[in-house]
Design a protein around this motif. Structure first.
Motif, PDB file in Angstrom:
ATOM      1  N   LYS A 142       2.661   0.849   6.248  1.00  0.00           N
ATOM      2  CA  LYS A 142       2.772   1.921   6.268  1.00  0.00           C
ATOM      3  C   LYS A 142       2.563   2.259   4.864  1.00  0.00           C
ATOM      4  O   LYS A 142       2.096   3.584   4.645  1.00  0.00           O
ATOM      5  CB  LYS A 142       4.259   2.261   6.770  1.00  0.00           C
ATOM      6  CG  LYS A 142       4.468   3.719   6.477  1.00  0.00           C
ATOM      7  CD  LYS A 142       5.847   4.489   7.208  1.00  0.00           C
ATOM      8  CE  LYS A 142       5.964   3.933   8.655  1.00  0.00           C
ATOM      9  NZ  LYS A 142       7.437   3.602   9.550  1.00  0.00           N
ATOM     10  N   GLU A 150      -1.521   2.512   3.998  1.00  0.00           N
ATOM     11  CA  GLU A 150      -1.285   3.849   5.431  1.00  0.00           C
ATOM     12  C   GLU A 150      -1.404   5.276   5.008  1.00  0.00           C
ATOM     13  O   GLU A 150      -2.380   6.136   4.276  1.00  0.00           O
ATOM     14  CB  GLU A 150      -0.653   3.869   6.388  1.00  0.00           C
ATOM     15  CG  GLU A 150      -1.260   2.688   7.465  1.00  0.00           C
ATOM     16  CD  GLU A 150      -1.444   3.032   8.414  1.00  0.00           C
ATOM     17  OE1 GLU A 150      -1.657   2.958   9.337  1.00  0.00           O
ATOM     18  OE2 GLU A 150      -0.074   2.692   8.647  1.00  0.00           O
ATOM     19  N   SER A 151      -0.440   5.200   3.608  1.00  0.00           N
ATOM     20  CA  SER A 151      -0.403   6.903   2.819  1.00  0.00           C
ATOM     21  C   SER A 151      -1.408   7.042   1.725  1.00  0.00           C
ATOM     22  O   SER A 151      -1.609   8.221   1.355  1.00  0.00           O
ATOM     23  CB  SER A 151       1.227   6.211   2.132  1.00  0.00           C
ATOM     24  OG  SER A 151       1.272   5.401   0.946  1.00  0.00           O
ATOM     25  N   PHE A 152      -2.047   5.734   1.236  1.00  0.00           N
ATOM     26  CA  PHE A 152      -2.706   6.172   0.096  1.00  0.00           C
ATOM     27  C   PHE A 152      -4.523   5.911   1.065  1.00  0.00           C
ATOM     28  O   PHE A 152      -5.533   5.562   0.667  1.00  0.00           O
ATOM     29  CB  PHE A 152      -2.901   4.430  -0.452  1.00  0.00           C
ATOM     30  CG  PHE A 152      -1.799   4.460  -1.293  1.00  0.00           C
ATOM     31  CD1 PHE A 152      -2.242   5.454  -2.798  1.00  0.00           C
ATOM     32  CD2 PHE A 152      -1.090   4.275  -1.536  1.00  0.00           C
ATOM     33  CE1 PHE A 152      -1.063   5.275  -3.419  1.00  0.00           C
ATOM     34  CE2 PHE A 152       0.175   3.558  -1.904  1.00  0.00           C
ATOM     35  CZ  PHE A 152       0.625   4.994  -3.114  1.00  0.00           C
ATOM     36  N   ARG A 153      -4.208   6.531   2.812  1.00  0.00           N
ATOM     37  CA  ARG A 153      -5.641   6.786   3.110  1.00  0.00           C
ATOM     38  C   ARG A 153      -6.470   5.924   3.566  1.00  0.00           C
ATOM     39  O   ARG A 153      -7.552   5.873   4.127  1.00  0.00           O
ATOM     40  CB  ARG A 153      -6.804   7.817   2.824  1.00  0.00           C
ATOM     41  CG  ARG A 153      -5.524   8.898   2.865  1.00  0.00           C
ATOM     42  CD  ARG A 153      -6.733   9.982   2.480  1.00  0.00           C
ATOM     43  NE  ARG A 153      -5.273  11.566   2.559  1.00  0.00           N
ATOM     44  CZ  ARG A 153      -5.920  12.439   2.462  1.00  0.00           C
ATOM     45  NH1 ARG A 153      -7.013  12.781   1.790  1.00  0.00           N
ATOM     46  NH2 ARG A 153      -5.583  13.510   1.916  1.00  0.00           N
ATOM     47  N   ILE A 154      -5.788   4.346   3.684  1.00  0.00           N
ATOM     48  CA  ILE A 154      -6.386   2.660   3.742  1.00  0.00           C
ATOM     49  C   ILE A 154      -6.631   2.870   5.719  1.00  0.00           C
ATOM     50  O   ILE A 154      -5.016   2.947   6.014  1.00  0.00           O
ATOM     51  CB  ILE A 154      -5.433   2.104   3.074  1.00  0.00           C
ATOM     52  CG1 ILE A 154      -5.675   2.185   1.859  1.00  0.00           C
ATOM     53  CG2 ILE A 154      -6.349   0.457   3.119  1.00  0.00           C
ATOM     54  CD1 ILE A 154      -5.064   0.908   0.693  1.00  0.00           C
ATOM     55  N   PRO A 155      -7.555   2.231   6.055  1.00  0.00           N
ATOM     56  CA  PRO A 155      -7.124   2.214   7.269  1.00  0.00           C
ATOM     57  C   PRO A 155      -6.177   0.923   7.928  1.00  0.00           C
ATOM     58  O   PRO A 155      -6.208   0.620   7.617  1.00  0.00           O
ATOM     59  CB  PRO A 155      -8.524   1.657   8.044  1.00  0.00           C
ATOM     60  CG  PRO A 155      -9.549   2.788   6.343  1.00  0.00           C
ATOM     61  CD  PRO A 155      -8.463   2.803   5.699  1.00  0.00           C
ATOM     62  N   ARG A 156      -5.743   0.845   8.756  1.00  0.00           N
ATOM     63  CA  ARG A 156      -4.574  -0.044   9.212  1.00  0.00           C
ATOM     64  C   ARG A 156      -5.270  -0.879   9.394  1.00  0.00           C
ATOM     65  O   ARG A 156      -4.442  -2.422   8.732  1.00  0.00           O
ATOM     66  CB  ARG A 156      -4.267   0.701  10.943  1.00  0.00           C
ATOM     67  CG  ARG A 156      -2.652  -0.034  10.876  1.00  0.00           C
ATOM     68  CD  ARG A 156      -2.188   0.258  12.008  1.00  0.00           C
ATOM     69  NE  ARG A 156      -1.020   0.007  12.381  1.00  0.00           N
ATOM     70  CZ  ARG A 156       0.646  -0.318  11.940  1.00  0.00           C
ATOM     71  NH1 ARG A 156       0.465   0.483  10.702  1.00  0.00           N
ATOM     72  NH2 ARG A 156       1.272  -0.286  11.831  1.00  0.00           N
TER      73      ARG A 156
END
Length: 373
Positions: free
Chosen positions: A51, A54-60
């Motif tokens: 999570k 993902e907050s750094f806009r990295i795809p899951r």
């Protein structure tokens, strides 16, 4: 007097037969169920890290791959850095264990003689109690039984290693496609239970993950502190191996700290009375630090399960799955407590509000809050 005939509806009979067949199928797939239990615990533990990524806009999917590669690299680096030293020290400890036990027996007999207990029966009982061969055989037999229960369900050591690798891979798949998996699972239940169960997935995952995260952090801290403490107290020859043993056993609640202290205390006996007393005080201080500071701060605040139930979970898990069960069953108990609390206890305690009064039912409010979270 007329006889009453008991009739069982055909649908009920089919339900009973289906339940029996389902239990039989689950028993045959018990090794797979254990792998799934481990995979879910791993996924719950790593979910907060995913999570954050993902907050750094990295795809899951990319975050999952990056986290797992980082874990593998970290584990490999630790093994290469301290692994040979730990293995060498543990092997040295095993070779010297009979000598340490013999010294312990001699010291205890001398203490008993100083206390005036010189009766032949007492000395004979002490000889039996500190019989080196008997103690060594008992220790290996007990350890073997626990290990057999741990990997016996996976049919051997190689099967156990492959099962852990499979659990690791399954956890990664669960994390990468968790939303679809959860939606597909809860859709099997009728309304409104599908929405209620869906609302409990996140709190269950957080409770289970927080438990394992806390235990790993506490065990790592204690392992480092014990290693440094033993070096300062003059047991530098085996300090790292004893620290690793204490850290690993500390993953088991309640009994782990005691099991980890026993090898260090046996080694300390051979070093002399002051060393034994110093090592004993070291473990007493560490045990109090864990009980009153680290566990409440890192584990207890997240588990929210009565200590008695945690103890029963450890005993039951060890009885069924050995050491592995003592580690993975407590987080499942903590997660199940979320379901029991939110879907039964709170709803049972909430007052029933008649319909048409214009007052919102506490149950409805509780379900609405869960859906929002």
């Amino acid at each position: 007097m007329s006889e009453r005939k008991i009739t069982v509806p055909f649908s009920t009979l089919l339900l009973i037969v289906g339940a029996v067949l389902l239990l039989f199928l689950l028993w045959q797939l018990r090794s797979l169920l254990v792998v799934l239990m481990i995979a879910i615990v791993i996924a719950s533990t790593l979910a907060p890290v995913i999570k954050i990524a993902e907050s750094f806009r990295i795809p899951r999917w990319l975050a999952v791959i990056g986290v797992y590669l980082s874990l593998v690299s970290l584990f490999t680096g630790v093994v290469l850095l301290i692994g040979p030293t730990v293995v060498d020290q543990i092997q040295r400890l095993i070779r010297k264990l009979p000598l340490y036990l013999e010294i312990l027996g001699v010291l205890v007999q001398s203490w008993v003689v100083r206390l005036g207990m010189t009766e032949p029966q007492v000395l004979e009982q002490l000889n039996r109690l500190f019989d080196v061969q008997a103690l060594t055989a008992w220790a290996f037999r007990s350890s073997q039984e626990l290990l057999i229960r741990s990997y016996g369900i996976t049919r051997g050591v190689i099967g156990g290693i492959l099962s852990l690798i499979l659990a690791f891979m399954l956890s990664g798949y669960m994390l990468s496609g968790s939303n679809k998996l959860i939606q597909g699972f809860v859709s099997l239940f009728p309304a409104p239970w599908d929405e209620r169960l869906l609302a409990q997935v996140q709190p269950m995952s957080e409770r289970m993950g927080s438990y394992i995260q806390g235990r790993i952090v506490v065990s790592g801290i204690l392992g480092i502190v014990i290693t440094i403490g033993l070096r300062l107290l003059g047991i530098s020859e085996l300090a790292l191996g004893l620290g690793v043993i204490a850290a690993v056993t500390n993953l088991i609640p309640f009994f782990g700290p005691v099991l980890g202290a026993i090898p260090a205390l046996i080694v300390a006996v051979a070093q002399g009375g002051w060393t034994f007393l110093s090592v004993f005080l070291l473990f007493v201080i560490i045990q109090n630090l864990e009980t009153y500071v680290l566990d409440p701060l890192l584990v207890g605040s997240s588990v929210k399960v009565n200590p008695l139930y945690q103890l029963l979970a450890v005993l039951g898990g060890a009885q069924v799955l050995g050491i592995l069960g003592a580690v993975i069953v407590p987080p499942w108990v903590a997660g199940t407590a979320v379901l029991l609390d939110n879907l039964y206890i709170k709803m049972k305690a909430a007052p029933v509000v008649p319909s048409g009064t214009g007052i919102t039912s506490p149950v409805a409010v509780h379900n609405s809050q869960n859906n929002q979270t």
